[in-house]
Structure formats: C-alpha cells, structure tokens
Design an enzyme around this catalytic site. Structure first.
Site, mmCIF file in Angstrom:
data_model
loop_
_atom_site.group_PDB
_atom_site.id
_atom_site.type_symbol
_atom_site.label_atom_id
_atom_site.label_comp_id
_atom_site.label_asym_id
_atom_site.label_seq_id
_atom_site.Cartn_x
_atom_site.Cartn_y
_atom_site.Cartn_z
ATOM 1 N N LYS A 116 -4.459 6.511 -2.252
ATOM 2 C CA LYS A 116 -5.783 6.063 -2.688
ATOM 3 C C LYS A 116 -6.459 7.049 -3.638
ATOM 4 O O LYS A 116 -7.202 6.653 -4.535
ATOM 5 C CB LYS A 116 -6.664 5.798 -1.471
ATOM 6 N N GLU A 200 -16.198 8.133 0.792
ATOM 7 C CA GLU A 200 -16.870 7.326 -0.209
ATOM 8 C C GLU A 200 -18.153 6.728 0.353
ATOM 9 O O GLU A 200 -18.373 6.706 1.574
ATOM 10 C CB GLU A 200 -15.952 6.216 -0.735
ATOM 11 N N ARG A 291 2.237 -5.937 -3.254
ATOM 12 C CA ARG A 291 3.107 -6.855 -2.516
ATOM 13 C C ARG A 291 2.441 -8.222 -2.461
ATOM 14 O O ARG A 291 1.319 -8.395 -2.924
ATOM 15 C CB ARG A 291 3.305 -6.349 -1.080
#
Length: 418
Positions: A116, A200, A291
C-alpha cells in the site's frame, strides 16, 4: 487461445471460471483438498486432481505443488480466482519462470500494488488523489502518535501488506492510539508476515466505491463503471450494488478518468479494480485489487461484459474487442453475499451439512454458488455459500426482486444471514 487451464482455487469462483472455460472450449483442470473431494467444482471440471497439504488451508497455497501439477497435466495457463494465491507476487513469478501463463497481471505489478505504501507513492506521482496520510511505514509508537496528531483524529491504522480490512484499526482519540497500533502490528505480522503499517485520515461518513478495469497487452484500457460496497460488517463486504446512489454523473465521469489513469500508471493488464473512498464530494485512491473481485457479477449484469472470459482472452494475447465508448450501462444490480453464519450468535460461522436447498430464480435473478444438497460446509474456508444478484430497470425494481429472491431462498442445516 489456451488448450488447458488449471484453476488454483475452489468453490463458486472455481465453478465460475470453469463455466467461462467451457464456453471458450478450453479444458478445465480443478485441484482439491481432502475436505473438498466431493465439492461441486471438482465434479464440474473436465479434470480434477487431489492436492493434499499438511494442513487443509495450505492446500490451495502450495505454489510448488500447483506448478508441478500444472506442468504434469500440460496446462497452458493457471487462473488464480480471488483470495489464496491470486495476489501473491511469488506465485505469478513462479508461473512466469515455469513458462505457464498466469491469468492476471505481471508479478512485478502485483508486488507493487500489493504494497500500500509503494502504491500510494506511485499514485501521488501520477496525480491520482490519495487519502491524507503517511507515505512511509511507521513502527515507532511515539513517532506514529505525532503523525496521527498532525493528521488529526480520527485516524485509520492499516497494514501495509494487508487487504480485506485485516490489520485495520480506527482510532477516535489519542489516548487509544498506542494500544490500537500494537494490535494492528501484531495482526499484520501474524497474517501477512509484515508488521509495517501506515496511518491515514479516517473519512467522515465514507462510501466505498470501486471501478472495474479491463486492460490488454496492446495498450487498450477501459473502465466498466463503479460498484458501491459501503455496506460491510467487520470491514467485509456484505451488499454491493451499481450504479452508486452517492455519485453524480460529473463525479462518476471524473472517478472513471482517475481509475483509468491509475491503471495506466502501472501498465496494467487483465481485470483489476481501483478502490476509492468517497466522502462529501471528494474521492481518494485506496488500493488496487490485481485480480477478479468477488462482486464482479454486479458489473457483468449491468454491462453484459463477461469479465472472466475477458481475463482469459487478454492473458492469451487478444486485444479488447471494444473501447470505452462501447461500454453501455443498463438498469441497476444488487448483490447479497449469502454466508453460513449465525446472525443470533455474533455472525459466528455455522459449518454444517446442507439438508435442504432451494435456490431462487425468475427474471433478473442470478446466483453463483459452490454448494449442493447434502454438501458439508468445511470449517477451514470462508463461510460464503453463494452470491445472490438481482437486476432491475431501476433501483426500486432491483430491491423488490432481491427481497422476493431472499424469501424464495431456502437453506436447511447451517444458519445463514438470509
């Protein structure tokens, strides 16, 4: 086109892939663990082979055995489905090294978007808006606490190598931060083998919006609209729908352009999803799923595009047969995940034998399932029994059809969330 494809997965997604392969006249190869020997995907595939592991859950995670079997049976390609090895860089790389096509993006793309922090850096460099927060992994509690204070509470602690809400902790006030950080790091280390986290801003009244992408090896890329996945329990999606009622046409168009920019930034190939957080008119990049998604049928019912067949064709080197202007959206679709869980006991798993089963049907109803009458739901895997979808000309009709279908759906044996 491929002659033979091995499916490194189980349950409903394995059946979904087998159906696509059959329509493309490609031989399907299923693998199975000991508890899955009587599963529907094993019975439905053209060929099926046991792939026993030391522990049940590890069966579908054994890269060496899967690659060896694929070679032995002469498989041209491997489809990983979702979960298990689908977003493991080392699995895609092992396929590449073995000369077997991995039906998905390149291993380096999986590795980049699976981290990430690295993904955030790339998106920032590409002009894609991201949620305010750290760009580097944080481990020191005091440093992390200062960063959280600078961002402003509430904040979200997230595992850098994680996904699906695992290792995620929302912190409302400063005095709870250190304990939450420790728990998040412990869970991240246990599940992902990587304790690094980032922090965050926790968004006010957030909506979870994701855009479906398809991109080929010839430089073509399109988005197929959004899915809203805001209705979740313990960060796990329960209900998904499209189109989102939160977006205006202007915001939708803008998010679509940003999703395409994010896909181009990594030179993406295959089916992928750009996930956004939307709040008060603003949206930010969350992550990219490299995916097929569990909820991909929502998009299929809305656009008429077969995403799994598209994946296979792209992996075989075929160009997309359509452009962005050719994508049409029709009506409204809702998906409910039907799980073997006891809603009166904290939604705890209810792995029992299915003694009675009647699935719903009728106009506008689709059900993707991996179970059958007398099927014993294993204790080792996810509790999802099926995905129930309803399409309507508008949202009200889709809701009415879903309510009708849920009333028709009968499962006797396990407790369910119906």
């Amino acid at each position: 086109m491929f002659n033979k494809v091995l499916i490194a997965n189980r349950g409903e997604i394995a059946i979904r892939i087998i159906r696509a392969l059959r329509e493309l006249e490609i031989t399907s190869v299923a693998v199975y663990s000991d508890s899955d020997k009587d599963s529907l995907h094993v019975l439905y595939a053209d060929l099926a082979y046991p792939l026993y592991g030391d522990r049940e859950i590890e069966t579908y995670m054994d890269i060496e055995k899967i690659i060896k079997l694929a070679k032995n049976v002469g498989a041209d390609a491997i489809h990983p489905g979702y979960g298990f090895l689908s977003e493991k860089e080392e699995f895609a790389k092992a396929c590449e090294e073995a000369g077997i096509v991995f039906i998905g993006p390149e291993s380096k793309v999986i590795g980049l978007m699976g981290n990430k922090i690295a993904a955030r850096k790339l998106m920032i460099a590409s002009g894609v808006p991201v949620v305010p927060g750290t760009e580097e992994a944080v481990s020191d509690p005091e440093k992390a606490k200062k960063i959280a204070a600078a961002i402003g509470y509430p904040v979200l602690i997230k595992a850098a190598a994680g996904g699906g809400g695992v290792g995620m902790r929302a912190v409302q006030k400063e005095e709870d931060f250190s304990a939450m950080l420790e728990r998040a790091q412990q869970q991240a280390a246990s599940v992902f083998g990587d304790a690094s986290v980032f922090i965050e801003k926790y968004m006010d009244q957030p909506r979870h919006i994701e855009f479906q992408l398809l991109a080929d090896s010839h430089g073509n890329i399109v988005h197929l609209g959004e899915r809203e996945c805001s209705i979740q329990r313990r960060y796990q999606k329960i209900i998904e729908e499209s189109p989102s009622t939160a977006l205006t046409p202007e915001i939708r168009q803008k998010m679509g352009k940003v999703a395409l920019a994010a896909g181009r930034a990594v030179n993406y190939q295959g089916a992928g999803t750009i996930e956004f957080i939307y709040s008060n008119g603003d949206f930010y990049f969350l992550e990219m799923n490299t995916r097929i998604q569990v909820e991909h049928p929502v998009t299929e019912m809305l656009t008429g595009v077969d995403l799994v067949k598209s994946q296979i064709r792209i992996a075989a080197g075929h160009p997309l047969p359509f452009g962005q202007e050719d994508i049409k959206f029709n009506g409204h679709t809702i998906e409910c995940r039907i799980c073997a869980e006891d809603p009166l006991n904290g939604f705890s798993p209810s792995p029992h034998r299915i003694k009675g089963y009647r699935s719903p049907g009728g106009f506008g109803i689709r059900i993707d399932s991996g179970v059958h009458l007398n099927y014993e739901i294993p204790t080792h895997y996810d509790s999802m029994i099926s995905k129930l979808l309803a399409w309507g000309n508008d949202r009200d009709e889709a809701i009415a059809r879903m309510r009708r279908a849920l009333r028709e759906y009968i499962i006797i044996g396990p407790k369910t969330n119906i």
